[in-house]
Scaffold this active site. Structure first.
Site, PDB file in Angstrom:
ATOM      1  N   GLY A  19      15.247  -8.614  -5.405  1.00 49.73           N
ATOM      2  CA  GLY A  19      13.854  -8.401  -5.033  1.00 49.73           C
ATOM      3  C   GLY A  19      13.054  -9.664  -4.817  1.00 49.73           C
ATOM      4  O   GLY A  19      13.512 -10.770  -5.107  1.00 49.73           O
ATOM      5  N   GLU A  20      11.869  -9.460  -4.287  1.00 48.56           N
ATOM      6  CA  GLU A  20      10.936 -10.553  -4.020  1.00 48.56           C
ATOM      7  C   GLU A  20       9.755 -10.368  -4.991  1.00 48.56           C
ATOM      8  O   GLU A  20       8.936  -9.450  -4.814  1.00 48.56           O
ATOM      9  CB  GLU A  20      10.484 -10.479  -2.552  1.00 48.56           C
ATOM     10  CG  GLU A  20       9.224 -11.227  -2.201  1.00 48.56           C
ATOM     11  CD  GLU A  20       9.250 -12.721  -2.535  1.00 48.56           C
ATOM     12  OE1 GLU A  20      10.034 -13.463  -1.939  1.00 48.56           O
ATOM     13  OE2 GLU A  20       8.459 -13.138  -3.408  1.00 48.56           O
ATOM     14  N   CYS A  22      23.908 -16.391  -6.860  1.00 47.16           N
ATOM     15  CA  CYS A  22      22.708 -16.213  -6.038  1.00 47.16           C
ATOM     16  C   CYS A  22      23.013 -15.419  -4.773  1.00 47.16           C
ATOM     17  O   CYS A  22      23.963 -15.726  -4.051  1.00 47.16           O
ATOM     18  CB  CYS A  22      22.173 -17.573  -5.617  1.00 47.16           C
ATOM     19  SG  CYS A  22      21.530 -18.469  -6.997  1.00 47.16           S
ATOM     20  N   CYS A  56      15.713  -5.078  -1.921  1.00 44.92           N
ATOM     21  CA  CYS A  56      14.750  -6.050  -1.405  1.00 44.92           C
ATOM     22  C   CYS A  56      14.449  -5.751   0.051  1.00 44.92           C
ATOM     23  O   CYS A  56      15.323  -5.331   0.810  1.00 44.92           O
ATOM     24  CB  CYS A  56      15.321  -7.464  -1.533  1.00 44.92           C
ATOM     25  SG  CYS A  56      14.101  -8.730  -1.110  1.00 44.92           S
ATOM     26  N   GLU A 105      20.002  -5.139 -11.605  1.00 47.03           N
ATOM     27  CA  GLU A 105      20.960  -6.148 -12.055  1.00 47.03           C
ATOM     28  C   GLU A 105      20.267  -7.325 -12.701  1.00 47.03           C
ATOM     29  O   GLU A 105      19.209  -7.769 -12.248  1.00 47.03           O
ATOM     30  CB  GLU A 105      21.787  -6.630 -10.862  1.00 47.03           C
ATOM     31  CG  GLU A 105      22.540  -5.501 -10.208  1.00 47.03           C
ATOM     32  CD  GLU A 105      23.833  -5.952  -9.568  1.00 47.03           C
ATOM     33  OE1 GLU A 105      24.005  -7.163  -9.351  1.00 47.03           O
ATOM     34  OE2 GLU A 105      24.666  -5.088  -9.305  1.00 47.03           O
ATOM     35  N   LEU A 158      13.554 -22.297   0.713  1.00 48.04           N
ATOM     36  CA  LEU A 158      13.366 -22.933   2.019  1.00 48.04           C
ATOM     37  C   LEU A 158      14.557 -22.614   2.928  1.00 48.04           C
ATOM     38  O   LEU A 158      14.405 -22.026   3.992  1.00 48.04           O
ATOM     39  CB  LEU A 158      13.191 -24.445   1.831  1.00 48.04           C
ATOM     40  CG  LEU A 158      12.982 -25.259   3.093  1.00 48.04           C
ATOM     41  CD1 LEU A 158      11.690 -24.872   3.792  1.00 48.04           C
ATOM     42  CD2 LEU A 158      12.978 -26.759   2.765  1.00 48.04           C
ATOM     43  N   ASN A 159      15.712 -23.057   2.524  1.00 47.20           N
ATOM     44  CA  ASN A 159      16.981 -22.638   3.141  1.00 47.20           C
ATOM     45  C   ASN A 159      17.236 -23.088   4.571  1.00 47.20           C
ATOM     46  O   ASN A 159      18.280 -22.755   5.139  1.00 47.20           O
ATOM     47  CB  ASN A 159      17.137 -21.106   3.094  1.00 47.20           C
ATOM     48  CG  ASN A 159      17.144 -20.592   1.677  1.00 47.20           C
ATOM     49  OD1 ASN A 159      17.490 -21.319   0.752  1.00 47.20           O
ATOM     50  ND2 ASN A 159      16.732 -19.368   1.480  1.00 47.20           N
TER      51      ASN A 159
HETATM   52  S1  SF4 Z   1      17.439 -13.861  -0.904  1.00 43.57           S
HETATM   53 FE1  SF4 Z   1      15.878 -12.940  -2.285  1.00 43.57          FE
HETATM   54  S2  SF4 Z   1      14.158 -12.481  -0.926  1.00 43.57           S
HETATM   55 FE2  SF4 Z   1      15.930 -12.796   0.420  1.00 43.57          FE
HETATM   56  S3  SF4 Z   1      16.802 -10.725   0.697  1.00 43.57           S
HETATM   57 FE3  SF4 Z   1      17.874 -11.640  -1.045  1.00 43.57          FE
HETATM   58  S4  SF4 Z   1      16.748 -10.916  -2.854  1.00 43.57           S
HETATM   59 FE4  SF4 Z   1      15.403 -10.613  -1.064  1.00 43.57          FE
END
Ligand code: SF4
Length: 436
Positions: free
Chosen positions: A251-252, A427, A200, A130, A307-308
């Protein structure tokens, strides 16, 4: 959760592979840089500068057939085709258009390598990824205060009313034409959100992508190819149009570090995009941050840390990766990074209603950022809902209060405007959702 596989090797340019396609198979040239293409030209008895011509055709002219490369003699084109080389790049196969102009794409990648994860899925799902197009601003990633909503207490990013409005939008999301939309240019600047993996492994509890698990890594051509596919759809011209890239899709990126950085180099050197308009977001993969800190500042994107949460206890509950690399370890990894003039580290902060959005959390975040000593800013993101995710959106009031507390504490703070929530493009919502 899979154990992230990141080495501590120091950073180095990645050699893109030029192994000839196996007999009878097709292999894309897209993804190879000009240097590698030049080497191949020499191998088939041509001058090395033919490699530049080939790179120009692939990355600037976006040819779709080898025969369209008019700068190469016919016999060279035939030789390439005869060896099984193609100019295939990732293709948009589905488009979902939001009421706010955002578009979410399913992009088919032809040149994936499924061996990279154990037990790859048996269906074709690992072949699509995506990518999101956000016309007119990205909500803060530009880093120059031009695109976000800077501290404005009246700003309302999120509310129950908005959620209802979104669900009831008369212009319902749907499948839009896959055809290019160049003739309908209505934007003055735009952002493309790019994926680095299919699915991910990081397992953030508030994220829909996490539900997929890791299906596979993308290679450099597949990462850069998403950008070119979207640029071609919208007729984006490097140098003329103001385009930001955010590596914040599925993904990361730092768990696929080599391919991610190889894609960045392709996008900078071959496609002609500025690394200063690129931002990569990591959940806090310390070895990846350490490698990234060694990249030349003029050739790397800006860095955003997800950070979150205001402290390790809350962060570990919503981001299990924090158990391996807690907040202090992440801050320590960022510190040696050489920054460009006026560059700041971005801390992304998802506001989860009742979990991370309280005034005391804001005060803790302000202390954390100030104590880090890093030139930093905070991007607030009101959590985007998704099916099966057991969190609540923050109230408009809590968003305002949170933002104000940070601003009063002297922390630059931006509120990212939600984009494309109605088509699951915002997001944390990328999960190949196809229901309307
Ligand atoms: S926020 Fe980013 S790092 Fe965390 S699971 Fe979702 S895609 Fe993966």
């Amino acid at each position: 959760m899979l154990t992230p596989a990141v080495t501590r090797e120091s950073s180095h340019p990645v050699r893109l592979d030029l192994a000839a396609p196996a007999s009878g198979s097709r292999r894309p040239l897209f993804g190879l840089d000009a240097e590698v293409l030049a080497a191949h030209m020499e191998k088939i008895g041509q001058s090395a500068w033919r490699g530049q011509q080939l790179a120009h055709a692939l990355y600037r002219q976006w040819v779709t057939e080898i025969d369209e490369i008019s700068t190469l003699p016919r016999k060279v084109r035939r030789a390439l085709a005869g060896e099984g080389w193609t100019v295939d790049r990732p293709q948009i196969v589905q488009v979902f258009r939001s009421v706010d102009g955002t578009e979410r794409y399913l992009i088919k990648c032809q040149n994936g390598n499924r061996e990279q994860v154990p037990n790859p899925p048996p269906d074709s799902s690992a072949e699509t990824v995506e990518t999101v197009w956000m016309p007119d601003g990205d909500g803060g990633e530009a880093g120059d205060s031009s695109d976000g909503l800077e501290m404005q207490p009246a700003a309302r990013a999120s509310s129950e009313g908005e959620a209802t409005k979104m669900r009831n939008a008369s212009s319902a999301p749907g499948l839009a034409a896959v055809l290019p939309v160049r003739q309908r240019k209505t934007w003055t600047r735009a952002t493309i959100c790019v994926s680095s993996q299919v699915g991910c492994a990081v397992n953030c509890q508030f994220c829909l992508t996490a539900r997929l698990g890791l299906q596979r890594n993308l290679n450099a051509g597949e990462i850069a190819g998403q950008v070119v596919a979207v640029m071609a759809r919208h007729g984006v011209q490097p140098g003329r149009d103001r385009l930001n890239l955010v590596f914040m899709g599925m993904g990361e990126p730092f768990l696929n570090y080599d391919a991610f950085m190889a894609a960045v180099r392709l996008l900078v050197h071959e496609v002609g995009l500025s690394p200063q308009r690129m931002t990569v977001s990591t959940s806090g993969i310390v070895p990846g941050i350490e490698r990234f800190a060694q990249e030349p500042p003029e050739l790397r994107p800006k860095l955003a840390i997800s950070l979150n949460a205001p402290n390790d206890a809350i962060r570990s509950a919503i981001m299990p990766i924090n158990g391996k690399w807690p907040i202090q370890a992440v801050m320590d990894a960022v510190r040696p990074m050489r920054l460009r003039p006026h560059e700041r580290i971005t801390f992304e902060y998802v506001l989860l209603g009742g979990v991370t959005d309280r005034p005391e959390h804001a005060r803790e975040v302000a202390r954390l950022v100030r104590r880090s000593g890093l030139p930093a800013k905070v991007n607030l993101i009101a959590w985007n809902p998704g099916p099966g995710l057991d969190y609540a959106m923050p109230s408009a009031e809590s968003v305002d209060v949170f933002q104000e507390i940070l601003a009063v504490a002297g922390v630059p703070v931006y509120l990212r405007q939600p984009r494309g929530r109605d088509i699951y493009a915002a997001c944390g919502q990328l999960k190949r959702t196809i229901e309307e």
